[in-house]
Design an enzyme around this catalytic site. Structure first.
Site, PDB file in Angstrom:
ATOM      1  N   LYS A 117       0.785  -1.210   0.035  1.00 34.12           N
ATOM      2  CA  LYS A 117       0.171   0.000  -0.002  1.00 34.12           C
ATOM      3  C   LYS A 117       0.849   1.137   0.107  1.00 34.12           C
ATOM      4  O   LYS A 117       0.367   2.062  -0.660  1.00 34.12           O
ATOM      5  CB  LYS A 117      -0.910   0.026   1.131  1.00 34.12           C
ATOM      6  CG  LYS A 117      -2.256  -1.114   1.230  1.00 34.12           C
ATOM      7  CD  LYS A 117      -3.419  -0.349   1.954  1.00 34.12           C
ATOM      8  CE  LYS A 117      -4.570  -1.537   1.776  1.00 34.12           C
ATOM      9  NZ  LYS A 117      -5.637  -1.157   2.714  1.00 34.12           N
ATOM     10  N   LYS A 199      -5.638 -11.612  -7.301  1.00 30.44           N
ATOM     11  CA  LYS A 199      -6.969 -11.569  -6.482  1.00 30.44           C
ATOM     12  C   LYS A 199      -8.033 -10.499  -7.125  1.00 30.44           C
ATOM     13  O   LYS A 199      -7.622  -9.540  -7.490  1.00 30.44           O
ATOM     14  CB  LYS A 199      -6.665 -11.255  -4.975  1.00 30.44           C
ATOM     15  CG  LYS A 199      -7.944 -11.165  -4.170  1.00 30.44           C
ATOM     16  CD  LYS A 199      -7.610 -10.808  -2.756  1.00 30.44           C
ATOM     17  CE  LYS A 199      -8.614 -10.119  -2.288  1.00 30.44           C
ATOM     18  NZ  LYS A 199      -8.381  -9.996  -0.892  1.00 30.44           N
ATOM     19  N   LYS A 202     -11.276  -4.401  -5.812  1.00 32.62           N
ATOM     20  CA  LYS A 202     -11.613  -3.064  -6.323  1.00 32.62           C
ATOM     21  C   LYS A 202     -10.802  -2.104  -6.451  1.00 32.62           C
ATOM     22  O   LYS A 202     -10.960  -1.085  -7.070  1.00 32.62           O
ATOM     23  CB  LYS A 202     -12.813  -2.627  -5.164  1.00 32.62           C
ATOM     24  CG  LYS A 202     -12.137  -2.629  -3.843  1.00 32.62           C
ATOM     25  CD  LYS A 202     -13.450  -2.428  -2.810  1.00 32.62           C
ATOM     26  CE  LYS A 202     -12.948  -2.810  -1.490  1.00 32.62           C
ATOM     27  NZ  LYS A 202     -14.056  -2.990  -0.442  1.00 32.62           N
TER      28      LYS A 202
END
Ligand code: TRP
Length: 335
Positions: A117, A199, A202
């Site tokens: 992230k 995976k 969103k």
């Protein structure tokens, strides 16, 4: 009363960081509904985690409310499950801070999700993004949860939660129950339709890779028609060799209840066009009643409010007891 066996407790959460995906539905929410009879279940909307990445406030509010409605529409009966919003229960922030002081800089630096992230949000590597696992540990430990249903990507966070709990218990005695991760069977891991090595997410840059729970049927069909396959023209389950086709088979299998053998036989000698259309249609039909029910619930704001209020009250009752115990242990003066 004495010989009633206490049900084991489950806690899990999903961030309201966007619209829920088919991956979160098949991999998590769909399975949660079946756990309510056997376990004492707490499901949180992790909005405090969501702001570790910058959000548009109105969107965060809308995603949170929609997610409450979608949980209920997916079969999570609010009478049998505690459904609550993390920021409605101040105990999360309270225990989160205490646990920050029992979590090491070095162990946080090793978290894969932090590394990912911070690479993706290089302009906003804030302290919350870094200490997020301590807050997540608080989420779990507040409820003395036995089991934490999570995907593979969150396993490391459950492990650090166990380490923090053991460290704290080592100093102060048995304060926290040590939780176990509860990883769903492989069949439920949904991958991106356009890059099946990853995976379904969103935050995927390619929006064609990700199907949303509440998406319109025509959009769902379009995405499945575009799904990446291979050049074999053979529907066969082989995740390493045929990741795209295998992912579609998994989705179709969960949506219809058919086994891989049945699916292979069904599409024997038929092209991928037919196959992708069938998978798309099965997903449309699976999601249709949930979408309709979510829309109906979203029109009844008073009901949704009563659900999350009652949830916050039940959650607070349990969580506050843990906070009191912890405050006493660390030496805070009682008010
Ligand atoms: N970190 C989880 C995610 O991003 C969400 C989450 C927050 C969670 N607190 C939790 C999951 C506690 C399980 C238990 O997916």
């Amino acid at each position: 009363m004495e010989n009633v066996v206490q049900k084991k407790r489950i806690l899990s959460g999903i961030q309201p960081s966007g619209d829920l995906t088919l991956g979160s539905y098949l991999g998590a929410i769909k399975n949660w509904a079946a756990l309510a009879d056997e376990y004492d279940c707490y499901y949180m909307l992790a909005d405090m985690h969501t702001i570790t990445v910058r959000q548009v406030p109105a969107d965060l509010r809308r995603h949170t409310l929609t997610q409450v409605a979608a949980y209920i529409a997916s079969g999570l009966d609010p009478e049998k499950n505690v459904l609550f919003v993390q920021s409605h229960v101040p105990a999360h922030a309270q225990l989160g801070w205490v646990l920050d002081c029992y979590t090491m800089f070095g162990e946080l630096s090793r978290m894969t999700q932090f590394k990912d992230k911070s690479a993706k949000n290089a302009d906003n590597i804030n302290a919350g993004l870094f200490t997020y696992p301590a807050l997540m540990a608080a989420d779990i430990l507040l409820y003395q949860a036995d089991l934490v249903p999570v995907g593979h990507d969150q396993k490391q966070h459950v492990e650090i939660c166990r380490d923090i709990a053991n460290r704290f218990n080592g100093i102060y005695g048995d304060v926290f129950k040590i939780p176990e991760p509860y990883i769903p069977q492989v069949g439920a891991r949904v991958m991106s339709l356009t890059s099946p090595e990853n995976k379904m997410s969103k935050s995927d840059r390619d929006q064609n890779g990700c199907v949303y729970m509440l998406e319109k049927p025509e959009d769902i069909m379009r995405k499945f028609k575009k799904a990446v396959t291979d050049s074999d023209a053979c529907v066969r389950f082989d995740p390493a060799g045929k990741p795209g086709v295998s992912n579609l088979m998994q989705i179709y299998s969960v949506a219809t209840g058919k086994s891989f053998e049945t699916i292979e036989a069904e599409f024997d000698g038929r092209g991928y066009g037919d196959f992708k259309k069938a998978v798309g249609e099965s997903v449309v039909e699976l999601l249709r009643p949930i979408r309709e029910e979510t829309e109906r619930l979203l029109a009844d704001k008073a009901y949704l409010e009563s659900v999350y209020r009652a949830g916050a009250e039940k959650a607070s009752y349990v969580a506050n007891r843990t906070v009191s115990k912890v405050y006493k242990k660390v030496g805070f003066l009682a008010r």
